[in-house]
Design a protein around this motif. Structure first.
Motif, PDB file in Angstrom:
ATOM      1  N   ASP A   1      58.347  55.948 -10.546  1.00  0.00           N
ATOM      2  CA  ASP A   1      58.949  54.749  -9.965  1.00  0.00           C
ATOM      3  C   ASP A   1      60.459  54.680 -10.171  1.00  0.00           C
ATOM      4  O   ASP A   1      61.090  53.683  -9.838  1.00  0.00           O
ATOM      5  CB  ASP A   1      58.291  53.488 -10.522  1.00  0.00           C
ATOM      6  N   GLY A   2      61.049  55.735 -10.729  1.00  0.00           N
ATOM      7  CA  GLY A   2      62.496  55.795 -10.876  1.00  0.00           C
ATOM      8  C   GLY A   2      63.055  55.117 -12.103  1.00  0.00           C
ATOM      9  O   GLY A   2      64.284  55.122 -12.305  1.00  0.00           O
ATOM     10  N   ARG A   3      62.208  54.539 -12.935  1.00  0.00           N
ATOM     11  CA  ARG A   3      62.726  53.908 -14.148  1.00  0.00           C
ATOM     12  C   ARG A   3      63.275  54.963 -15.120  1.00  0.00           C
ATOM     13  O   ARG A   3      62.840  56.109 -15.126  1.00  0.00           O
ATOM     14  CB  ARG A   3      61.634  53.078 -14.827  1.00  0.00           C
TER      15      ARG A   3
ATOM     16  N   SER B   1      69.502  56.815 -29.505  1.00  0.00           N
ATOM     17  CA  SER B   1      68.962  56.908 -28.147  1.00  0.00           C
ATOM     18  C   SER B   1      70.087  56.874 -27.133  1.00  0.00           C
ATOM     19  O   SER B   1      71.198  56.404 -27.409  1.00  0.00           O
ATOM     20  CB  SER B   1      67.925  55.816 -27.823  1.00  0.00           C
ATOM     21  N   LEU B   2      69.774  57.395 -25.967  1.00  0.00           N
ATOM     22  CA  LEU B   2      70.612  57.310 -24.785  1.00  0.00           C
ATOM     23  C   LEU B   2      69.721  56.877 -23.626  1.00  0.00           C
ATOM     24  O   LEU B   2      68.533  57.174 -23.601  1.00  0.00           O
ATOM     25  CB  LEU B   2      71.231  58.665 -24.446  1.00  0.00           C
ATOM     26  N   ALA B   3      70.314  56.196 -22.659  1.00  0.00           N
ATOM     27  CA  ALA B   3      69.619  55.933 -21.402  1.00  0.00           C
ATOM     28  C   ALA B   3      69.788  57.153 -20.514  1.00  0.00           C
ATOM     29  O   ALA B   3      70.912  57.579 -20.240  1.00  0.00           O
ATOM     30  CB  ALA B   3      70.210  54.699 -20.726  1.00  0.00           C
ATOM     31  N   VAL B   4      68.670  57.737 -20.090  1.00  0.00           N
ATOM     32  CA  VAL B   4      68.732  58.931 -19.240  1.00  0.00           C
ATOM     33  C   VAL B   4      67.752  58.780 -18.079  1.00  0.00           C
ATOM     34  O   VAL B   4      66.761  58.041 -18.165  1.00  0.00           O
ATOM     35  CB  VAL B   4      68.412  60.225 -20.025  1.00  0.00           C
ATOM     36  N   ARG B   5      68.048  59.475 -17.026  1.00  0.00           N
ATOM     37  CA  ARG B   5      67.108  59.525 -15.905  1.00  0.00           C
ATOM     38  C   ARG B   5      65.937  60.416 -16.313  1.00  0.00           C
ATOM     39  O   ARG B   5      66.126  61.560 -16.699  1.00  0.00           O
ATOM     40  CB  ARG B   5      67.792  60.049 -14.650  1.00  0.00           C
ATOM     41  N   GLY B   6      64.727  59.853 -16.232  1.00  0.00           N
ATOM     42  CA  GLY B   6      63.548  60.579 -16.670  1.00  0.00           C
ATOM     43  C   GLY B   6      62.687  61.027 -15.510  1.00  0.00           C
ATOM     44  O   GLY B   6      63.153  61.162 -14.373  1.00  0.00           O
ATOM     45  N   ALA B   7      61.405  61.199 -15.815  1.00  0.00           N
ATOM     46  CA  ALA B   7      60.483  61.735 -14.818  1.00  0.00           C
ATOM     47  C   ALA B   7      59.554  60.674 -14.246  1.00  0.00           C
ATOM     48  O   ALA B   7      58.600  61.005 -13.541  1.00  0.00           O
ATOM     49  CB  ALA B   7      59.652  62.853 -15.453  1.00  0.00           C
TER      50      ALA B   7
ATOM     51  N   ALA C   1      63.662  48.230 -16.174  1.00  0.00           N
ATOM     52  CA  ALA C   1      64.533  49.385 -15.940  1.00  0.00           C
ATOM     53  C   ALA C   1      64.049  50.657 -16.613  1.00  0.00           C
ATOM     54  O   ALA C   1      64.431  51.751 -16.192  1.00  0.00           O
ATOM     55  CB  ALA C   1      65.948  49.070 -16.417  1.00  0.00           C
ATOM     56  N   TYR C   2      63.217  50.516 -17.649  1.00  0.00           N
ATOM     57  CA  TYR C   2      62.821  51.674 -18.450  1.00  0.00           C
ATOM     58  C   TYR C   2      61.311  51.859 -18.435  1.00  0.00           C
ATOM     59  O   TYR C   2      60.546  50.892 -18.524  1.00  0.00           O
ATOM     60  CB  TYR C   2      63.312  51.521 -19.896  1.00  0.00           C
ATOM     61  N   ALA C   3      60.877  53.102 -18.364  1.00  0.00           N
ATOM     62  CA  ALA C   3      59.465  53.440 -18.465  1.00  0.00           C
ATOM     63  C   ALA C   3      59.135  53.714 -19.935  1.00  0.00           C
ATOM     64  O   ALA C   3      59.927  54.330 -20.649  1.00  0.00           O
ATOM     65  CB  ALA C   3      59.145  54.663 -17.619  1.00  0.00           C
TER      66      ALA C   3
END
Length: 276
Positions: A92-94, A83-89, A133-135
């Motif tokens: 709320d910006g998580r 996994s990687l932390a990525v900006r998603g959709a 921080a994560y959705a």
């Protein structure tokens, strides 16, 4: 299938993380692997969320993802990027905690966003709130590879057998469970849960893990595992970082399911009747 596992000690520098991943691809390919499996948060592992925010970008801008895709194509190797932390959709910006399956041309064959998020207070005093921080993802994912159908999950998903039932019902014969397990929970539950998931699904479990003391101060358990469909541990990497290879024989799935046909014997469970 000759599987390679990367047991990593990821830090806070995405360029260093990308370099480590590329080196793992090169080593795995050089030793004749067909597919490399890497841990959760393969490139950057940073619990300082203010600092980590500067390294989290959309997937089309992620240096580690781009580097691994290029290396996979160059060396003709499939890669499960844990996994990687990525900006998603998320509105709320998580962020998304996202796994990728990359084929030997560098193409992304599948994406999976971690469904179950780790919100716990541990006996050692750690308080972890991944959902801050994560959705969470909303969809189970499996993908076909040349060696069978691979079901995807990430770390804390391990504790939710309904996910793995759904994946094996969908035809998965291998289950990827990349992780960054804490030391207390790892000592207590890692091996028994991995073996249970393999036995319940009569499928291979391939679990690449983070290990050791990290640059952000956290400690992870290590012990990357490969477990066969009968529950036998084929590989345990202990607590040292590195790359290890193991042979996976797809015929063992049919053998295990023939001995105890758990997939065929499953029945839907309705509402529970509570006797007075």
């Amino acid at each position: 299938m000759r599987a390679a596992l990367l047991q990593a000690n990821s830090g806070i520098d995405p360029l260093l993380g990308a370099r480590t991943l590329v080196e793992a691809v090169e080593r795995a390919a050089g030793e004749g692997a067909d597919m490399l499996f890497t841990p959760e948060m393969s490139a950057v592992l940073d619990r300082d969320r203010a600092r980590a925010a500067g390294t989290i970008v959309a997937e089309d801008q992620d240096v580690a993802l781009a580097a691994v895709r290029e290396a996979a194509a160059k060396h003709g190797l499939w890669v499960h990027l844990g996994s990687l932390a990525v900006r998603g959709a998320a509105a709320d910006g998580r962020y998304a905690n996202r796994a990728f399956v990359i084929d030997d041309t560098g193409a992304i064959r599948a994406r999976y966003d971690k469904i179950h998020l780790f919100d716990v207070d541990l006996p050692d005093g750690q308080s972890i709130r991944e959902s801050a921080a994560y959705a969470p993802g909303g969809q189970a994912v499996a993908v076909d590879t040349p060696w069978g159908r691979l079901g995807l999950s990430v770390c804390y998903d391990l504790r939710f057998p309904d996910l793995f039932r759904a994946l094996s019902d969908a035809g998965a014969t291998m289950l990827a469970i990349p992780a960054a397990f804490t030391v207390p929970t790892g000592k207590a539950h890692w091996h028994v849960l991995m073996r249970a998931r393999a036995i319940e699904a009569a499928a291979f479990v391939i679990a690449a893990a983070q290990t050791g003391t990290h640059a952000d101060g956290r400690q992870t358990y290590g012990h990357s595992l490969v477990v066969d469909p009968w529950g036998e541990v084929l590989l345990d990497m202990g607590d040292a970082p590195g790359v290890a290879l193991v042979e996976i024989d797809p015929a063992r799935v049919a053998e295990a399911r023939g001995r105890i046909p758990v997939i065929d014997h499953r029945r839907p469970i309705g509402a529970v009747t509570v006797a007075p």
